[in-house]
Design an enzyme around this catalytic site. Structure first.
Site, PDB file in Angstrom:
ATOM      1  N   LYS A  38       2.583   2.202   2.612  1.00  0.00           N
ATOM      2  CA  LYS A  38       2.473   2.786   3.956  1.00  0.00           C
ATOM      3  C   LYS A  38       3.566   2.205   4.848  1.00  0.00           C
ATOM      4  CE  LYS A  38      -1.999   4.510   5.219  1.00  0.00           C
ATOM      5  NZ  LYS A  38      -3.088   4.457   6.210  1.00  0.00           N
ATOM      6  N   LYS A  65       0.840  -1.222   0.000  1.00  0.00           N
ATOM      7  CA  LYS A  65       0.000   0.000   0.000  1.00  0.00           C
ATOM      8  C   LYS A  65       0.869   1.265   0.000  1.00  0.00           C
ATOM      9  CE  LYS A  65      -3.110  -0.152   3.406  1.00  0.00           C
ATOM     10  NZ  LYS A  65      -3.826  -0.629   4.618  1.00  0.00           N
TER      11      LYS A  65
HETATM   12  N1  C2G Z   1     -10.303   6.846   9.808  1.00  0.00           N
HETATM   13  C1  C2G Z   1     -11.288   7.745  10.178  1.00  0.00           C
HETATM   14  N2  C2G Z   1     -10.931   8.978  10.606  1.00  0.00           N
HETATM   15  C2  C2G Z   1      -9.621   9.342  10.668  1.00  0.00           C
HETATM   16  C3  C2G Z   1      -8.623   8.425  10.297  1.00  0.00           C
HETATM   17  C4  C2G Z   1      -8.986   7.158   9.862  1.00  0.00           C
HETATM   18  O1  C2G Z   1     -12.488   7.432  10.122  1.00  0.00           O
HETATM   19  N3  C2G Z   1      -9.312  10.600  11.093  1.00  0.00           N
HETATM   20  C5  C2G Z   1     -10.727   5.523   9.326  1.00  0.00           C
HETATM   21  C6  C2G Z   1     -10.290   5.236   7.894  1.00  0.00           C
HETATM   22  O2  C2G Z   1     -11.189   5.831   6.971  1.00  0.00           O
HETATM   23  C7  C2G Z   1     -10.365   3.712   7.875  1.00  0.00           C
HETATM   24  C8  C2G Z   1      -9.951   3.330   9.310  1.00  0.00           C
HETATM   25  O3  C2G Z   1     -10.125   4.505  10.122  1.00  0.00           O
HETATM   26  O4  C2G Z   1     -11.690   3.277   7.638  1.00  0.00           O
HETATM   27  C9  C2G Z   1      -8.505   2.884   9.397  1.00  0.00           C
HETATM   28  O5  C2G Z   1      -7.699   3.922   8.876  1.00  0.00           O
HETATM   29  P1  C2G Z   1      -6.242   3.539   8.315  1.00  0.00           P
HETATM   30  O6  C2G Z   1      -5.537   2.751   9.347  1.00  0.00           O
HETATM   31  O7  C2G Z   1      -5.601   4.755   7.739  1.00  0.00           O
HETATM   32  O8  C2G Z   1      -6.656   2.538   7.139  1.00  0.00           O
HETATM   33  P2  C2G Z   1      -6.052   2.466   5.670  1.00  0.00           P
HETATM   34  O9  C2G Z   1      -4.575   2.481   5.743  1.00  0.00           O
HETATM   35  O10 C2G Z   1      -6.764   3.473   4.867  1.00  0.00           O
HETATM   36  O11 C2G Z   1      -6.445   0.969   5.251  1.00  0.00           O
HETATM   37  O12 C2G Z   1      -8.125  -2.261   2.290  1.00  0.00           O
HETATM   38  C10 C2G Z   1      -8.422  -1.062   2.979  1.00  0.00           C
HETATM   39  C11 C2G Z   1      -7.212  -0.523   3.672  1.00  0.00           C
HETATM   40  O13 C2G Z   1      -6.615  -1.545   4.446  1.00  0.00           O
HETATM   41  C12 C2G Z   1      -7.590   0.648   4.566  1.00  0.00           C
END
Ligand code: C2G
Length: 131
Positions: free
Chosen positions: A46, A44
């Site tokens: 990340k 990803k």
């Molecule tokens: N999130 C949120 N508000 C934030 C930060 C994150 O609602 N201020 C939500 C994101 O939208 C997501 C969840 O928390 O639904 C987890 O965020 P991340 O760990 O950043 O997830 P991500 O890396 O986007 O992984 O296949 C899908 C991916 O694995 C999602």
């Protein structure tokens, strides 16, 4: 029983993550959270501060969460929905539209993100304090 699933990295766990998991659980009775593995995060693009084993343990300890599974690839979502009999797929609206293909199998819900907080922002603030 209404099963909900969501996916994420959950690095440096913060209130935005907690709000998402709380609201996801409110959409059903049983919440499965797929936590991105370190290897998948590399795909990803990340870089995580916290290793996947610890991120999974933290998510598993949250009262809204019923089951934690690893997320190891983009393609697993459709298989997970079948395997776990998922009724609702939930994720933050930064992903809006990206997982509409799952609508053939289950309800797809994009929840508004919590404003003013992100793992990236936390890292930036910590980095600037070190200077
Ligand atoms: N999130 C949120 N508000 C934030 C930060 C994150 O609602 N201020 C939500 C994101 O939208 C997501 C969840 O928390 O639904 C987890 O965020 P991340 O760990 O950043 O997830 P991500 O890396 O986007 O992984 O296949 C899908 C991916 O694995 C999602």
């Amino acid at each position: 029983m209404k099963t909900v699933i969501t996916y994420g990295t959950f690095d440096l766990f913060h209130i935005g993550h907690l709000n998402l998991l709380k609201r996801a659980k409110e959409m059903g009775d049983y919440l499965i959270v797929a936590v991105s593995s370190d290897d998948f995060n590399a795909i990803k693009g990340k870089k995580c501060q916290i290793p996947d084993t610890e991120r999974m343990a933290i998510v598993e300890a949250i009262r809204y969460v019923d089951k934690v599974i690893p997320e190891t690839c983009w393609e697993q979502k459709a298989l997970d929905v079948e395997k776990y009999g998922v009724d609702v797929f939930v994720i933050g609206d930064d992903w809006k539209g990206k997982f509409d293909f799952l609508k053939e199998q289950c309800e797809v819900v994009y929840l508004s993100r919590t404003q003013g907080i992100s793992t990236t922002e936390i890292k930036k603030q910590l980095a600037s304090k070190d200077k």
